[in-house]
Design a protein around this motif. Structure first.
Motif, mmCIF file in Angstrom:
data_model
loop_
_atom_site.group_PDB
_atom_site.id
_atom_site.type_symbol
_atom_site.label_atom_id
_atom_site.label_comp_id
_atom_site.label_asym_id
_atom_site.label_seq_id
_atom_site.Cartn_x
_atom_site.Cartn_y
_atom_site.Cartn_z
ATOM 1 N N LEU A 50 0.848 -1.186 0.000
ATOM 2 C CA LEU A 50 0.000 0.000 0.000
ATOM 3 C C LEU A 50 0.885 1.238 0.000
ATOM 4 O O LEU A 50 1.623 1.485 0.964
ATOM 5 C CB LEU A 50 -0.913 -0.015 1.225
ATOM 6 C CG LEU A 50 -1.904 1.145 1.376
ATOM 7 C CD1 LEU A 50 -2.829 1.242 0.167
ATOM 8 C CD2 LEU A 50 -2.699 0.970 2.660
ATOM 9 N N TYR A 51 0.834 2.002 -1.095
ATOM 10 C CA TYR A 51 1.684 3.181 -1.250
ATOM 11 C C TYR A 51 0.840 4.360 -1.702
ATOM 12 O O TYR A 51 -0.077 4.219 -2.521
ATOM 13 C CB TYR A 51 2.779 2.941 -2.294
ATOM 14 C CG TYR A 51 3.735 1.820 -1.946
ATOM 15 C CD1 TYR A 51 4.905 2.070 -1.234
ATOM 16 C CD2 TYR A 51 3.472 0.517 -2.355
ATOM 17 C CE1 TYR A 51 5.787 1.033 -0.938
ATOM 18 C CE2 TYR A 51 4.339 -0.519 -2.064
ATOM 19 C CZ TYR A 51 5.508 -0.246 -1.358
ATOM 20 O OH TYR A 51 6.378 -1.261 -1.064
ATOM 21 N N ALA A 52 1.205 5.525 -1.195
ATOM 22 C CA ALA A 52 0.567 6.764 -1.628
ATOM 23 C C ALA A 52 1.658 7.735 -2.097
ATOM 24 O O ALA A 52 2.591 8.037 -1.342
ATOM 25 C CB ALA A 52 -0.240 7.381 -0.496
ATOM 26 N N PHE A 53 1.552 8.207 -3.328
ATOM 27 C CA PHE A 53 2.503 9.147 -3.896
ATOM 28 C C PHE A 53 1.773 10.484 -4.017
ATOM 29 O O PHE A 53 0.822 10.620 -4.797
ATOM 30 C CB PHE A 53 2.989 8.653 -5.258
ATOM 31 C CG PHE A 53 3.652 7.301 -5.203
ATOM 32 C CD1 PHE A 53 5.019 7.198 -4.992
ATOM 33 C CD2 PHE A 53 2.904 6.144 -5.327
ATOM 34 C CE1 PHE A 53 5.635 5.953 -4.924
ATOM 35 C CE2 PHE A 53 3.508 4.903 -5.267
ATOM 36 C CZ PHE A 53 4.881 4.799 -5.056
ATOM 37 N N THR A 54 2.201 11.440 -3.202
ATOM 38 C CA THR A 54 1.448 12.692 -3.063
ATOM 39 C C THR A 54 2.165 13.864 -3.727
ATOM 40 O O THR A 54 3.360 13.813 -4.003
ATOM 41 C CB THR A 54 1.231 13.001 -1.584
ATOM 42 O OG1 THR A 54 2.506 13.214 -0.949
ATOM 43 C CG2 THR A 54 0.512 11.858 -0.878
ATOM 44 N N LEU A 107 -1.398 9.419 -6.161
ATOM 45 C CA LEU A 107 -1.583 8.093 -6.745
ATOM 46 C C LEU A 107 -1.528 7.083 -5.613
ATOM 47 O O LEU A 107 -0.550 7.013 -4.875
ATOM 48 C CB LEU A 107 -0.478 7.789 -7.768
ATOM 49 C CG LEU A 107 -0.472 6.371 -8.362
ATOM 50 C CD1 LEU A 107 -1.709 6.143 -9.223
ATOM 51 C CD2 LEU A 107 0.802 6.134 -9.171
ATOM 52 N N LEU A 108 -2.592 6.314 -5.477
ATOM 53 C CA LEU A 108 -2.674 5.306 -4.422
ATOM 54 C C LEU A 108 -2.668 3.931 -5.073
ATOM 55 O O LEU A 108 -3.503 3.641 -5.925
ATOM 56 C CB LEU A 108 -3.951 5.500 -3.606
ATOM 57 C CG LEU A 108 -4.167 4.554 -2.423
ATOM 58 C CD1 LEU A 108 -3.089 4.760 -1.356
ATOM 59 C CD2 LEU A 108 -5.557 4.766 -1.821
ATOM 60 N N ILE A 109 -1.708 3.088 -4.665
ATOM 61 C CA ILE A 109 -1.650 1.731 -5.214
ATOM 62 C C ILE A 109 -1.724 0.729 -4.067
ATOM 63 O O ILE A 109 -1.241 0.967 -2.964
ATOM 64 C CB ILE A 109 -0.392 1.505 -6.060
ATOM 65 C CG1 ILE A 109 0.878 1.568 -5.209
ATOM 66 C CG2 ILE A 109 -0.315 2.504 -7.200
ATOM 67 C CD1 ILE A 109 2.118 1.126 -5.946
ATOM 68 N N GLU A 163 -5.357 1.907 -7.056
ATOM 69 C CA GLU A 163 -6.620 1.943 -6.321
ATOM 70 C C GLU A 163 -7.331 3.272 -6.523
ATOM 71 O O GLU A 163 -8.553 3.316 -6.632
ATOM 72 C CB GLU A 163 -6.364 1.702 -4.833
ATOM 73 C CG GLU A 163 -7.645 1.647 -4.014
ATOM 74 C CD GLU A 163 -7.417 1.107 -2.609
ATOM 75 O OE1 GLU A 163 -7.532 1.898 -1.652
ATOM 76 O OE2 GLU A 163 -7.120 -0.103 -2.494
ATOM 77 N N ALA A 164 -6.555 4.339 -6.568
ATOM 78 C CA ALA A 164 -7.175 5.661 -6.760
ATOM 79 C C ALA A 164 -6.128 6.613 -7.313
ATOM 80 O O ALA A 164 -4.923 6.456 -7.072
ATOM 81 C CB ALA A 164 -7.723 6.188 -5.440
ATOM 82 N N VAL A 165 -6.605 7.619 -8.047
ATOM 83 C CA VAL A 165 -5.737 8.672 -8.534
ATOM 84 C C VAL A 165 -6.565 9.947 -8.615
ATOM 85 O O VAL A 165 -7.712 9.934 -9.042
ATOM 86 C CB VAL A 165 -5.131 8.308 -9.902
ATOM 87 C CG1 VAL A 165 -6.194 8.123 -10.969
ATOM 88 C CG2 VAL A 165 -4.110 9.351 -10.339
ATOM 89 N N GLY A 166 -5.989 11.046 -8.135
ATOM 90 C CA GLY A 166 -6.726 12.300 -8.184
ATOM 91 C C GLY A 166 -6.217 13.271 -7.140
ATOM 92 O O GLY A 166 -5.195 13.051 -6.483
ATOM 93 N N THR A 167 -6.956 14.356 -6.971
ATOM 94 C CA THR A 167 -6.626 15.357 -5.959
ATOM 95 C C THR A 167 -7.550 15.147 -4.756
ATOM 96 O O THR A 167 -8.637 14.586 -4.875
ATOM 97 C CB THR A 167 -6.799 16.773 -6.525
ATOM 98 O OG1 THR A 167 -8.138 16.924 -7.006
ATOM 99 C CG2 THR A 167 -5.823 17.017 -7.663
ATOM 100 N N GLY A 168 -7.098 15.594 -3.612
ATOM 101 C CA GLY A 168 -7.925 15.494 -2.413
ATOM 102 C C GLY A 168 -8.022 14.094 -1.843
ATOM 103 O O GLY A 168 -8.924 13.802 -1.056
ATOM 104 N N ILE A 169 -7.123 13.198 -2.237
ATOM 105 C CA ILE A 169 -7.130 11.826 -1.711
ATOM 106 C C ILE A 169 -6.305 11.787 -0.432
ATOM 107 O O ILE A 169 -5.149 12.242 -0.396
ATOM 108 C CB ILE A 169 -6.561 10.836 -2.739
ATOM 109 C CG1 ILE A 169 -7.463 10.785 -3.975
ATOM 110 C CG2 ILE A 169 -6.397 9.436 -2.136
ATOM 111 C CD1 ILE A 169 -6.916 9.938 -5.104
ATOM 112 N N ARG A 191 4.085 -3.591 -11.272
ATOM 113 C CA ARG A 191 3.112 -4.301 -10.428
ATOM 114 C C ARG A 191 3.312 -3.910 -8.958
ATOM 115 O O ARG A 191 3.283 -4.746 -8.064
ATOM 116 C CB ARG A 191 3.222 -5.808 -10.609
ATOM 117 C CG ARG A 191 2.877 -6.266 -12.008
ATOM 118 C CD ARG A 191 2.760 -7.771 -12.134
ATOM 119 N NE ARG A 191 1.440 -8.247 -11.736
ATOM 120 C CZ ARG A 191 1.018 -9.506 -11.910
ATOM 121 N NH1 ARG A 191 1.816 -10.379 -12.476
ATOM 122 N NH2 ARG A 191 -0.183 -9.857 -11.526
ATOM 123 N N GLY A 192 3.528 -2.625 -8.755
ATOM 124 C CA GLY A 192 3.644 -2.103 -7.404
ATOM 125 C C GLY A 192 4.990 -2.346 -6.743
ATOM 126 O O GLY A 192 5.146 -2.081 -5.549
#
Length: 1021
Positions: free
Chosen positions: A36-40, A57-59, A65-71, A422-423
């Motif tokens: 579980l990684y979050a690249f902000t 970017l959340l993987i 898993e998700a990509v966008g602003t405000g995550i 693959r993460g």
């Protein structure tokens, strides 16, 4: 309560299934983490059309898993702050041999070596070794660490790999570039089907030509269809089983040039396939025709190196087409994009793979946009292999394949820090390195007059320079790994190979260490930072373009075809009045004096005297000139990529139309000699050769534009010593026939089989209703189909012939089987059997005065054409030679000299008579209203040795004009000179070069059997 617990456990199981399952036991403890990684705070390029600023970017478990602003990063996530950095989807290469075994090319014994006539592959496989659909990339694949690392450093995260071996190559697999077990690396097996024109490792003789490769693919596909319907009940064939399984997959076809793209698409059209075609990087040269195919392309960026043309004699060995391709190859991708042709880019074919991104930047400098480049490396390849659900973007649910960069991916100073597959993280460059840019006082031993300057637009990709006394500038070779530094520099410019080698470490703002002087003496050194570096002269940070694109685009001009003497634009038909000429009509009117011809809509509309010019017509003064229809060469081998498929006694399945070379300079040269149409014949390497192509010499058109539409089918047969391999060397004593008697048996056997083939199809086609639905159609055989057309009088024989005994044999055989030999070509003993030929109904096409060039022509005489003519044989005079065809008017004149044939009848021997032999006299061969406007305006009587065409017209279009010839040659020389100067400047700027090689242009003749698999051979200057 119990229900809630079970639900929670199920949810946990579903979220962990992507990473917790393994089928391999492990020696040691298991350390499975959720990944579980979050690249902000990054600039995230989700796809080529979507860019997010200050985004996250959340993987998880190797997926986005998700990509966008405000995550908000969830609890337990590893958070990486990427402020000032960019994230792109990892790149995809869909023409790769990564992880595949090396193709072992056959070691042939050369000319005269014993042939391999049958497959050496053991087992229930196809009869030809070059057909290997049973090869599965997934079964052959092996992770190859060094090559994977090389590709990761370029930004690639996945490739479509397949065995590059054979004409039908098998299936491809989508694999990542991770350093893991093959089970975890292969994403999808049997994802694609692959074809080519290359035999690969097959040592089997067939096919030995490009046209043979086409025929083999066609027959294999027809065989697969038959096997699916009926054949599997009669025999086992693993190859055809596999080929049928491939039919539902995306089909990829590798070619090596623009004409190969058109050829591959033509095969696809026949079988209802839309191939995805790998080109050779020259597609821009036939962009309209390639767009019309509707095919998506795979485009290499393996641009040619400049030639070393400083020496004038060396420069003469470089064709204009080679000069211009060097200049225009980087424009290829941009021109394809502008034309709306979908394509993916590939690193395949590069001499030096690390040059890939630099070459993509060249494409961007020359018209490709950055968005188009990214799409061609991500979304398009994913779409073409139907894997957009896995790769090609960073949309949620996609595999977490992405790269982290310092800035614009396509900028010269960009740095790829990490490639995640693959993460899983693969570090390319440490993104936390210190910024070392600045000016340093460099001390090497007791030398204090040195400075080290580290500059550049990007701290991770700096430029290095050493100065001596602040004036002499040297470029050292520097490698930095974290705090360690290694440097090599020649401190004396007069001795560029005398290197001082320094190694050390960083201590604050100082480097220090030791090394060796050029003489091997040890030396201590240091470099202390004294200030900022001066402004860099390298490319602007974040930009992928440079000013060089302007000069390229402004000066480069297309040619049709892309060779010397090509047209700046394709010639167009005109309405014209040719006035007051001497007109050789080849009709009952004979030769008209001071007459006119009107051409309109590509046809001759009127012939007469005092004709009024139509509106907007071009008026051409024919005073003192002679107007004839165009010369027709009944026997030619120009405009072909190969001439013989000599591997078998019968190759009736091959078609010269598959290997028409529209770029052959001989087309233009023969236009200058008044030739407007030619029959392109197979050679004489076997008794039954290939199917002819009838063309008009429309200089500038693509192969299909040259072919005469609606013409009857013809085929080449051959008699004599070539067929029985008497002149092939001692190794060729295997293939039947080895005697002239055996040649007759080849004909008889094949026609007997063809007759039975027709009977089977007649029986099947005669069935009605349910009986036909229940019956199984016979196997389609493209060889017997062509021979059956002869029996059905739909295809006609042109037979290579010399000796009268064999000519008699073939006529008797034809009479017994109920067909007629249409033409005996370059027949030199026709005068001995002319009466029999007339009775049989065979025409004779002769050399005018060739003899004594081999034993079987020792009885040839120059009176041959005249004697056959007087016996009632329809006679033409042919060339069989690219040079002779330029002077066929003089060859016709020899019939006047040898045999006293009158001028009008002699002229018909190169015009109306060959038109009749080719069944085209309803359109060609004479000047009459309604016929094709294929005309030649001569400066004098066309049979005179001083005769020279001033204009050669085909279908109402001027393809050769003596008036514009000098200007055309001047423009050619100006263009050559311009590009040569540009190449010299390129070399002076440090660009690598290649040595020009003299290549004599191939002039095909009947007996040529070497070099037949060559595709895209250079033609002329």
């Amino acid at each position: 309560m119990k229900k809630l617990v079970l639900t929670g456990l199920l949810a946990f199981a579903l979220t962990t299934v992507g990473w917790a399952q393994t089928t391999f036991p492990r020696n040691g403890v298991y350390d499975e983490r959720p990944g579980l990684y979050a690249f902000t705070n990054a600039t995230i390029i989700v796809d080529a059309k979507t860019t997010l600023q200050n985004a996250t970017l959340l993987i998880r478990d190797g997926r986005v898993e998700a990509v966008g602003t405000g995550i908000t990063p969830p609890a337990g996530a590893v958070v990486a702050d990427l402020k000032g950095r960019r994230i792109y989807p990892s790149l995809i290469d869909i023409d790769s041999d990564y992880g595949m075994p090396e193709v072992q090319r056959p070691r042939g014994g050369g000319f005269g070596a014993p042939p391999q006539l049958e497959s050496n592959k053991k087992g229930p496989y196809y009869w030809n070794q070059a057909v290997q659909p049973e090869n599965e990339a997934g079964m052959l694949f092996k992770v190859t660490g060094p090559k994977a690392d090389e590709l990761r450093k370029l930004g690639f995260g996945a490739v479509l790999t397949h065995p590059h071996d054979g004409i039908i190559r098998g299936s491809g697999s989508l694999v990542t570039l991770a350093d893991e077990r093959e089970n975890n690396v292969v994403l999808r097996q049997n994802l694609s089907a692959h074809y080519s024109f290359s035999k690969g490792s097959s040592g089997q003789n067939y096919p030995s030509s490009m046209m043979g490769a086409v025929a083999l693919i066609r027959q294999a596909l027809y065989d697969a269809d038959w096997y699916k319907r009926a054949g599997s009940k009669e025999q086992a064939n693993l190859s055809l089983d596999a080929l049928n399984r491939l039919q539902s997959l995306p089909a990829f076809f590798e070619t090596s040039d623009k004409l190969g793209v058109l050829r591959a698409d033509k095969i696809g059209d026949e079988f209802g396939k839309q191939f995805i075609i790998r080109g050779g990087g020259d597609e821009y040269q036939r962009i309209d025709e390639i767009k019309a195919t509707g095919a998506s392309l795979i485009v290499p960026v393996n641009y040619p190196q400049a030639y070393d043309v400083e020496d004038a004699w060396d420069a003469d060995n470089v064709a204009l087409s080679e000069l211009k391709h060097w200049e225009m190859a980087p424009m290829n991708a941009g021109m394809l994009a502008k034309a709306g042709i979908p394509f993916a880019l590939t690193s395949a074919g590069l001499r030096n793979r690390p040059d890939f991104m630099a070459n993509v930047r060249k494409a961007i400098e020359n018209g490709l946009t950055e968005q188009q480049a990214l799409e061609a490396l991500t979304a398009t390849p994913a779409r073409l292999m139907q894997a957009e659900d896995l790769l090609g973007s960073l949309q949620p649910g996609r595999i977490a394949n992405f790269i982290i960069t310092s800035g614009n991916l396509f900028a010269a100073d960009n740095v790829i820090y990490e490639n995640w597959i693959r993460g899983k993280q693969y570090v390319v460059v440490n993104r936390n390195l210190a910024d070392l840019r600045g000016t340093y006082n460099l001390m090497v031993g007791d030398r204090s007059n040195l400075k080290l300057i580290i500059s550049g637009g990007n701290s991770e990709k700096p430029d290095y320079q050493v100065t001596v006394n602040d004036t002499t500038k040297l470029t050292p070779k520097v490698a930095i790994d974290n705090n360690l530094i290694s440097m090599q520099v020649a401190l004396d410019r007069r001795q560029p190979t005398a290197l001082t080698r320094l190694t050390g470490y960083r201590d604050g703002v100082t480097f220090r260490g030791d090394g060796n002087l050029p003489n091997g003496s040890p030396v201590a050194w240091s470099a202390t930072r004294t200030g900022d570096a001066p402004a860099s002269t390298s490319a602007v940070s974040g930009s992928a373009t440079s000013s060089s694109a302007v000069s390229n685009t402004a000066t480069s001009v297309m040619m049709y075809p892309f060779v010397g003497m090509g047209n700046a634009r394709k010639p167009q038909p005109e309405t014209m009045l040719i006035r007051n000429a001497t007109i050789w009509t080849n009709e009952a009117d004979g030769i008209l004096q001071n007459a006119d011809v009107i051409v309109s809509g590509g046809k001759i509309s009127q012939v007469g005297k005092g004709l009024a010019a139509p509106a907007n017509a071009r008026v051409i003064d024919g005073t003192g000139k002679h107007l004839t229809n165009g010369i027709i060469d009944e026997h030619s081998h120009i405009a072909l990529l190969s001439v013989n498929e000599g591997s078998q006694s019968s190759t009736a399945e091959v078609r010269m139309g598959d290997v028409v070379n529209s770029e052959d300079i001989n087309i233009y040269r023969q236009l200058a000699g008044g030739v407007t149409s030619s029959q392109l014949l197979h050679g004489s390497a076997n008794a039954i050769g290939g199917q002819s192509a009838l063309i008009k010499l429309k200089w500038g058109e693509a192969p299909d534009g040259l072919l005469i539409k609606g013409a009857d089918g013809f085929i080449k047969f051959a008699l004599g010593e070539n067929v029985k391999q008497a002149n092939w060397g001692d190794g060729n004593r295997v293939r039947f026939p080895q005697t002239r008697m055996g040649v007759e048996q080849v004909f008889l056997d094949h026609f007997t089989r063809a007759r039975e083939y027709l009977r089977q199809w007649d029986n099947y086609n005669s069935l009605k209703g349910k009986l036909k639905e229940m019956a199984l159609a016979p196997r389609r055989d493209v060889e017997l189909e062509a021979l059956g057309e002869i029996l059905e009088k739909k295809r006609f024989i042109t037979c290579h012939s010399y000796v009268q005994s064999e000519i008699n044999m073939l006529m008797k055989l034809a009479d017994s089987l109920g067909f007629r030999v249409n033409t005996f070509t370059h027949i030199l003993e026709g005068y001995k059997v002319a009466d029999k030929m007339a009775k049989h109904g065979a025409g004779g096409s002769s050399f005018a005065d060739w003899w004594a060039y081999k034993m079987e022509v020792k009885d040839a005489i120059p009176y041959n054409a005249a004697i056959m003519h007087r016996q009632g044989v329809l006679v033409s005079i042919n060339s069989d030679d690219a040079e002779m065809a330029r002077r066929l008017n003089q060859e016709a004149a020899k019939a006047v000299e040898y045999g006293a044939v009158n001028e009008a009848e002699a002229w018909k021997m190169v015009t109306l008579n060959p038109a009749k032999l080719l069944h085209l006299d309803n359109r060609l061969g004479s000047i009459r209203a309604g016929k094709d406007a294929d005309l030649v305006l001569w400066n004098t009587n066309p049979l005179a040795i001083y005769a020279r065409p001033e204009k050669t017209i085909i279908d109402g279009t001027v393809y050769f004009d003596l008036q514009t010839e000098d200007a055309k040659r001047d423009a050619l020389q100006t263009e050559r000179a311009r590009i040569i100067q540009k190449m010299i400047a390129s070399k002076a700027g440090g660009a690598p070069t290649q040595r020009p090689n003299f290549r004599r242009q191939r002039m095909w003749h009947c007996e040529d059997i070497e070099g037949l698999m060559a595709e895209g051979e250079e033609q002329g200057k």
